[in-house]
Structures are given as structure tokens and as C-alpha cells.
Design a protein around this motif. Structure first.
Motif, mmCIF file in Angstrom:
data_model
loop_
_atom_site.group_PDB
_atom_site.id
_atom_site.type_symbol
_atom_site.label_atom_id
_atom_site.label_comp_id
_atom_site.label_asym_id
_atom_site.label_seq_id
_atom_site.Cartn_x
_atom_site.Cartn_y
_atom_site.Cartn_z
ATOM 1 N N LEU A 264 0.832 -1.192 0.000
ATOM 2 C CA LEU A 264 0.000 0.000 0.000
ATOM 3 C C LEU A 264 0.870 1.246 0.000
ATOM 4 O O LEU A 264 1.977 1.248 0.539
ATOM 5 C CB LEU A 264 -0.896 0.022 1.244
ATOM 6 N N ASN A 265 0.361 2.311 -0.601
ATOM 7 C CA ASN A 265 1.032 3.604 -0.478
ATOM 8 C C ASN A 265 0.466 4.358 0.732
ATOM 9 O O ASN A 265 -0.333 3.802 1.501
ATOM 10 C CB ASN A 265 0.902 4.420 -1.768
ATOM 11 N N TYR A 266 0.869 5.605 0.899
ATOM 12 C CA TYR A 266 0.426 6.362 2.074
ATOM 13 C C TYR A 266 -1.096 6.451 2.156
ATOM 14 O O TYR A 266 -1.687 6.275 3.232
ATOM 15 C CB TYR A 266 1.028 7.769 2.067
ATOM 16 N N HIS A 267 -1.736 6.723 1.028
ATOM 17 C CA HIS A 267 -3.195 6.865 1.012
ATOM 18 C C HIS A 267 -3.864 5.537 1.378
ATOM 19 O O HIS A 267 -4.881 5.521 2.075
ATOM 20 C CB HIS A 267 -3.655 7.351 -0.356
ATOM 21 N N GLY A 268 -3.272 4.433 0.926
ATOM 22 C CA GLY A 268 -3.766 3.120 1.311
ATOM 23 C C GLY A 268 -3.583 2.855 2.795
ATOM 24 O O GLY A 268 -4.435 2.237 3.445
ATOM 25 N N SER A 269 -2.470 3.342 3.344
ATOM 26 C CA SER A 269 -2.219 3.137 4.776
ATOM 27 C C SER A 269 -3.244 3.875 5.624
ATOM 28 O O SER A 269 -3.603 3.410 6.720
ATOM 29 C CB SER A 269 -0.797 3.602 5.146
ATOM 30 N N VAL A 270 -3.724 5.002 5.132
ATOM 31 C CA VAL A 270 -4.754 5.747 5.864
ATOM 32 C C VAL A 270 -6.044 4.929 5.930
ATOM 33 O O VAL A 270 -6.650 4.789 6.998
ATOM 34 C CB VAL A 270 -5.016 7.119 5.210
ATOM 35 N N ILE A 271 -6.455 4.371 4.790
ATOM 36 C CA ILE A 271 -7.669 3.556 4.754
ATOM 37 C C ILE A 271 -7.503 2.312 5.630
ATOM 38 O O ILE A 271 -8.390 1.959 6.405
ATOM 39 C CB ILE A 271 -8.011 3.136 3.308
ATOM 40 N N TYR A 272 -6.338 1.660 5.499
ATOM 41 C CA TYR A 272 -6.089 0.449 6.293
ATOM 42 C C TYR A 272 -6.092 0.765 7.790
ATOM 43 O O TYR A 272 -6.710 0.051 8.594
ATOM 44 C CB TYR A 272 -4.760 -0.182 5.892
ATOM 45 N N THR A 273 -5.415 1.831 8.181
ATOM 46 C CA THR A 273 -5.297 2.185 9.593
ATOM 47 C C THR A 273 -6.640 2.616 10.172
ATOM 48 O O THR A 273 -6.922 2.363 11.347
ATOM 49 C CB THR A 273 -4.241 3.283 9.789
ATOM 50 N N GLN A 274 -7.468 3.259 9.368
ATOM 51 C CA GLN A 274 -8.810 3.618 9.832
ATOM 52 C C GLN A 274 -9.624 2.366 10.151
ATOM 53 O O GLN A 274 -10.339 2.310 11.154
ATOM 54 C CB GLN A 274 -9.520 4.472 8.788
ATOM 55 N N GLY A 275 -9.509 1.341 9.285
ATOM 56 C CA GLY A 275 -10.181 0.075 9.551
ATOM 57 C C GLY A 275 -9.622 -0.609 10.782
ATOM 58 O O GLY A 275 -10.362 -1.174 11.596
ATOM 59 N N LEU A 276 -8.302 -0.551 10.932
ATOM 60 C CA LEU A 276 -7.631 -1.136 12.095
ATOM 61 C C LEU A 276 -8.061 -0.432 13.374
ATOM 62 O O LEU A 276 -8.328 -1.084 14.400
ATOM 63 C CB LEU A 276 -6.118 -1.028 11.911
ATOM 64 N N LEU A 277 -8.140 0.872 13.337
ATOM 65 C CA LEU A 277 -8.551 1.656 14.500
ATOM 66 C C LEU A 277 -9.973 1.290 14.924
ATOM 67 O O LEU A 277 -10.267 1.154 16.128
ATOM 68 C CB LEU A 277 -8.460 3.145 14.180
ATOM 69 N N LYS A 278 -10.842 1.111 13.950
ATOM 70 C CA LYS A 278 -12.219 0.695 14.241
ATOM 71 C C LYS A 278 -12.228 -0.662 14.955
ATOM 72 O O LYS A 278 -12.963 -0.854 15.930
ATOM 73 C CB LYS A 278 -13.019 0.622 12.936
ATOM 74 N N TYR A 279 -11.374 -1.579 14.478
ATOM 75 C CA TYR A 279 -11.279 -2.902 15.114
ATOM 76 C C TYR A 279 -10.747 -2.786 16.537
ATOM 77 O O TYR A 279 -11.267 -3.424 17.456
ATOM 78 C CB TYR A 279 -10.377 -3.812 14.278
ATOM 79 N N ILE A 280 -9.712 -1.993 16.737
ATOM 80 C CA ILE A 280 -9.111 -1.841 18.062
ATOM 81 C C ILE A 280 -10.122 -1.262 19.050
ATOM 82 O O ILE A 280 -10.282 -1.763 20.170
ATOM 83 C CB ILE A 280 -7.851 -0.954 17.993
ATOM 84 N N LYS A 281 -10.827 -0.223 18.653
ATOM 85 C CA LYS A 281 -11.788 0.415 19.551
ATOM 86 C C LYS A 281 -12.928 -0.532 19.914
ATOM 87 O O LYS A 281 -13.456 -0.473 21.025
ATOM 88 C CB LYS A 281 -12.337 1.688 18.901
ATOM 89 N N ALA A 282 -13.297 -1.405 18.968
ATOM 90 C CA ALA A 282 -14.389 -2.341 19.220
ATOM 91 C C ALA A 282 -13.973 -3.495 20.132
ATOM 92 O O ALA A 282 -14.833 -4.141 20.737
ATOM 93 C CB ALA A 282 -14.910 -2.894 17.891
ATOM 94 N N ASN A 283 -12.656 -3.737 20.257
ATOM 95 C CA ASN A 283 -12.197 -4.928 20.981
ATOM 96 C C ASN A 283 -11.292 -4.666 22.176
ATOM 97 O O ASN A 283 -11.032 -5.591 22.950
ATOM 98 C CB ASN A 283 -11.453 -5.850 20.002
ATOM 99 N N LYS A 284 -10.832 -3.442 22.362
ATOM 100 C CA LYS A 284 -9.811 -3.202 23.386
ATOM 101 C C LYS A 284 -10.280 -3.516 24.808
ATOM 102 O O LYS A 284 -9.470 -3.872 25.663
ATOM 103 C CB LYS A 284 -9.271 -1.781 23.290
#
Length: 288
Positions: A264-284
Motif C-alpha cells: 500500500l502507499n500512504y493513502h492506502g495506509s490511511v484507509i487500512y489504519t482507519q479500519g484497524l482503529l475501528k477494530y481496536i476500539k471495538a475490541n480493546k
């Protein structure tokens, strides 16, 4: 031993400073994997939204599942509470980069690694060491040449940590994982050695002060990699993996988010990290 370039040295210092600041009351999320983790997980974005957690990207160029599990077994013993996100990739027993070993402070390295993968053959160790040193030397030369020819500082070749790249160089979507891929490869043969190592880590988390979450890379050079990774992924307990849902896969699967076929490039990392953040907040809350 090859010397680090300027950007590699900065990255080494940045990651090392995070490591030494971990205390007994710290809460740390480690992201362990290959260059795909380096490109995908933007720890700066995570830091803005997870104030109580320190996020450390331990993406290492060329790392395979063998090195990922070895690093996870080392990092799980760090002070405080830890969550170890581990990239599920091919299991290759090549030696981890010695620069990474120095940065992370790996104990009794490289002998501890060969012990971990149950390889006690001295000849094999010698050959692997020479091969790895040669690759590190060539990587360093390549990095220096790239930086010399470019007016910008090239982050692409740094050894460890989040390494954003802003260009788009692959205009197809065939390398993205799909829901159909997961279904088609789910019932494949499972590597018994690998699933055994994974279960060891999962069992130990019950008594340890850490949790483990496995990730499938969202891109792959060849779909044949999924024949190895998907059956294992499907046999990992649901609470120990991030299972990509349809909206996430649809959002990330656009060629404008690719640096090349496999990253992924930087823009892809933003989309990926947003999805990851959603997962973390739902499970932490489940992790502690």
C-alpha cells in the motif's frame, strides 16, 4: 557489519526510544510483520486516536512468519500490557536482519532465533549468517544510491517501522485479497509445525500480560501464498484475528491505494489504519 543510512538511523532511534520508554504500567500495541506492515500501519494516526496506548510498528522488510513469531515471543516479555498484532505470511526460516536485532535488543541473538526455529545445525547457521550479512550490505548500498539520486529523502528502504510511500505504481486490483479467496482457500492443508507454534503463543497469553491478534495481508504477490495462510487463519480463534468485513475489503481494494503490486502507499495506509482503529476500539475492552 554494514552501516545504517541517515534515514535508517533515524528510524532505528525512533523505534528504540519507544522501546526503552515502556514501563510496567504501559499499554503497548506492537505490529509485527514484513514490509507490508511497514507500508500499511500508520502509527501516527493511531497515536492521535489512542491516547492511552503506545503503538509501535515493527514491520521489517523481508520478514516471514518465522521471524514474526520469534519477535512476538520476545516482545511479549516487555513490561506492561501488550497487544501483539502479527502478520500471517509464509513461514521461511531465514535469519532476521541484524540491524533489527540491535534496535530491539534481542537477547542472545542469533542463537536464540535458531533455538526458536529448532535449527541447531552449525553449518546452516554459518551459511544463513553470511547470506543475511550480504543482503544487508546490498540493501544498504541500494538505499544510499537511491537517496543520492533523489532530491527527497527516500524512506522506502528503511529497516524497521512505518515507511510511507506516496506514489501509485500498480493500476490493477488482482493482488488484493477478496472474500472469495478466503472461501476458496479455507479448506486447504494446514502446516502442523506452524499451527503448533501459533497455539503455543495463544496458550501462553492466558497466563501472560499480553494478547495476540493475527492479520492476513490485504495484498499478495501470488495467490498461492493464500494456500498456506488462509487455512491457518481460519483455524485461529475468532478473538485472536482481525477478520476483514465486506465494507473494509471494498474500501481498500482500489489501485490508487497501491505503491506496487504488493504494498500500500500512504493513502492506502490511511484507509487500512482507519479500519484497524475501528477494530481496536471495538475490541480493546476485551483485552484486559
Amino acid at each position: 557489519m554494514p552501516k545504517l543510512s541517515g534515514e535508517n538511523q533515524k528510524t532505528k532511534v525512533k523505534e528504540l526510544s519507544k522501546m526503552v520508554s515502556i514501563k510496567s504500567n504501559s499499554k503497548t500495541i506492537f505490529f509485527i510483520g514484513s514490509s507490508r506492515v511497514m507500508r500499511s500501519i500508520n502509527t501516527d494516526l493511531l497515536k492521535d486516536s489512542l491516547d492511552e496506548w503506545e503503538s509501535i510498528n515493527v514491520g521489517v522488510s523481508g520478514s516471514s512468519l518465522a521471524q514474526n513469531l520469534y519477535l512476538a515471543n520476545f516482545l511479549k516479555n516487555k513490561p506492561g500490557f501488550k497487544v501483539l498484532f502479527i502478520e500471517l505470511s509464509r513461514y521461511k526460516k531465514n535469519r532476521p536482519n541484524s540491524t533489527v536485532a540491535q534496535t530491539l535488543g534481542l537477547i542472545n541473538y542469533p542463537d536464540s532465533y535458531y533455538e526458536f526455529i529448532h535449527d541447531c545445525t552449525s553449518v546452516t547457521r554459518i551459511l544463513n549468517n553470511w547470506e543475511s550479512y550480504a543482503l544487508e550490505y546490498l540493501n544498504n548500498i541500494q538505499s544510499n544510491i537511491k537517496q543520492f539520486l533523489s532530491r527527497e529523502r527516500i524512506l522506502k528502504f528503511q529497516m524497521i517501522g512505518f515507511a510511507p510511500v506516496f506514489n501509485s505504481g500498480y493500476w490493477k486490483t488482482d493482488s488484493f485479497i477478496t472474500e472469495i479467496d478466503i472461501v476458496n482457500f479455507s479448506n486447504g492443508q494446514i502446516d502442523t509445525e506452524v499451527i503448533g507454534r501459533i497455539r503455543e503463543l495463544l496458550v501462553a497469553q492466558v497466563k501472560g500480560n499480553y494478547r495476540v491478534i493475527f492479520l492476513l495481508p490485504v495484498t499478495t504477490m501470488e495467490k498461492s501464498e493464500l494456500k498456506f495462510t488462509v487455512p491457518i487463519f481460519q483455524n485461529i480463534p475468532i478473538n485472536n484475528k482481525w477478520y476483514y468485513d465486506s465494507p473494509f475489503i471494498q474500501a481498500i481494494s482500489h489501485p490508487k491505494y497501491l505503491e506496487d503490486k504488493n504494498h500500500l502507499n500512504y493513502h492506502g495506509s490511511v484507509i487500512y489504519t482507519q479500519g484497524l482503529l475501528k477494530y481496536i476500539k471495538a475490541n480493546k475492552k476485551k483485552w484486559q
